[in-house]
Design an enzyme around this catalytic site. Structure first.
Site, short mmCIF file in Angstrom:
data_model
loop_
_atom_site.label_atom_id
_atom_site.label_comp_id
_atom_site.label_asym_id
_atom_site.label_seq_id
_atom_site.Cartn_x
_atom_site.Cartn_y
_atom_site.Cartn_z
CB ALA A 43 36.80 6.26 17.97
CG ASP B 50 31.02 7.40 12.26
OD1 ASP B 50 30.69 8.27 13.08
OD2 ASP B 50 30.46 6.28 12.18
CB CYS C 69 25.04 11.82 24.19
SG CYS C 69 25.57 10.33 23.31
CG ASP D 93 29.43 14.09 19.19
OD1 ASP D 93 28.99 13.86 20.33
OD2 ASP D 93 28.71 14.39 18.21
#
Length: 421
Positions: free
Chosen positions: A305, A275, A365, A325
């Site tokens: 990432a 992260d 998302c 994610d």
């Protein structure tokens, strides 16, 4: 939207003569009649303050009219947001008292639904209690983390003392919790020009930290840290599904506070959680301490990432399981093109890094990107990577985050579990 003082007078005899109203375009009215609940600023043709008023108060309940003066329903009014009207009733002329009565009924209904969909147990004591428009409660989000309840009042219409009182009262009546806290979303509060307000605690000093359980794993919670309300409860069942398919050496990209990584560690020999946020990884490390009995060895890495996957793919690193994610890449329709490129790059590199027969868990998302568009990106990435991708499961948010067919925004989360060979 035209200035209120420049608008022509209200026609006599229309159903909203006793209170404020807004006249909307025909296209917006047709959309509302088909089940939509938002009206944008550009779709409001007139705002009508009502008798004796010079302006509509921010957060007021207003009657919504089409261009012929026919009532479409009632909505909460925002003087600041691009979403000027959020529908709360199909009945025109709803009073503030009527809205609060409906609010009481709908909060009770939302809690009852979660008692059915996500009952509290030793394995799971955290869930979403209210999901805004999906529960006919626009502008209100409520999550439970064990004995803490976190509220977000996200609009001018809901960040009102009478709304806070109703929601807090119902939650106190229905739940056994120690503290109810309003946690502001800084970006939305800035857009809506809202203040920050404290809520209720059962002691003189509010309890602001706790531990909660998801799928039998323990997680630390602090009201003052993290994104959204603090954790991503919508992935609860996807965590478990991913773990059931995981194996060998695993990489969890955008691990946040370790949700996927810790679930993978129940099955995998080694898991690396990545992260860009050091603060999130510090919480992840605390969560690892709370679950020291997991099978696999877990380590954390602070990195971007895209940069990391680019480096790993170029150096030939291989994994048996990879989870992607990332945060929402497309926060507006204008950002969709760049978001699709970002999703393709992440998935392309992950596919190349997986050993034959490896598991890819990939999520989006972004509410502006439909499932069909997301799967299209994956197909393009698979073709470029020259791999065969079998979709084993197509998943969405946990059922305590229900989606509504006429509100595609509520079906924002996509999670595909794939076999790559």
């Amino acid at each position: 939207m035209a200035k209120q003082e420049e608008l022509r007078p209200l026609r006599v005899g229309t159903p909203h003569a006793q209170g404020p109203a807004a006249v909307i375009t025909r296209r917006a009215a047709d959309r509302l009649r088909e089940g939509s609940v938002w009206v944008y600023r550009s779709e409001v043709e007139q705002v009508l303050p009502g008798p004796g008023a010079s302006a509509i108060e921010p957060g007021a309940v207003v009657t919504v009219l089409d261009g012929r003066g026919i009532g479409v329903g009632s909505a909460l009014f925002s003087a600041a947001s691009q979403i000027t009207l959020r529908m709360v009733s199909s009945a025109a002329g709803l009073s503030r008292v009527g809205y609060l009565e409906d609010l009481t009924e709908r909060v009770n209904a939302a809690v009852s639904l979660r008692e059915e969909l996500a009952p509290e147990s030793d394995e799971n004591n955290a869930c979403r209690l209210i999901f805004s428009e999906a529960d006919r409660l626009p502008g209100i989000v409520v999550d439970r983390y064990n004995d803490l309840v976190i509220l977000q009042m996200l609009t001018q219409g809901t960040a009102q003392e009478d709304v806070r009182e109703v929601v807090t009262r119902v939650l106190r009546e229905r739940l056994k919790v120690s503290t109810i806290v309003e946690r502001p979303d800084p970006r939305i509060r800035m857009v809506e020009e809202l203040p920050t307000e404290p809520l209720w605690a059962d002691e003189a000093e509010a309890k602001l930290t706790t531990e909660f359980t998801i799928n039998g794993l323990r997680f630390a919670y602090d009201v003052s840290s993290g994104q959204k309300t603090g954790a991503f409860l919508d992935q609860r069942l996807n965590y478990a599904a991913a773990a059931s398919r995981a194996k060998g050496k695993a990489l969890d990209i955008c691990t946040y506070q370790g949700g996927f990584a810790l679930h993978l560690a129940r099955r995998c020999d080694r898991v690396t959680g990545v992260d860009a946020s050091r603060a999130a990884l510090q919480v992840a490390d605390r969560n690892l301490e709370l679950n020291s009995g997991v099978k696999g060895k877990v380590d954390w890495m602070e990195a971007d990432a895209f940069d990391l996957l680019r480096e790993y793919e170029s150096t030939g690193k291989k994994y048996d399981t990879i989870v992607l994610d990332p945060p929402a890449f497309a926060k507006s329709k204008r950002a969709m093109e760049g978001a699709l490129r970002g999703y393709k790059e992440l998935n392309l590199r992950a596919m190349k890094m997986l050993r034959p027969g490896g598991t890819l868990v990939t999520c989006s998302c972004s509410q502006h990107i439909a499932l069909e568009e997301f799967t299209g990106v994956l197909a393009s990435a698979a073709a470029d990577a020259k791999v065969r991708v079998q979709v084993l499961e197509t998943r969405s948010a946990a059922p305590d985050h229900p989606s509504v067919l006429t509100l595609p925004e509520t079906g924002y989360l996509k999670c595909l579990i794939c076999r790559v060979s």
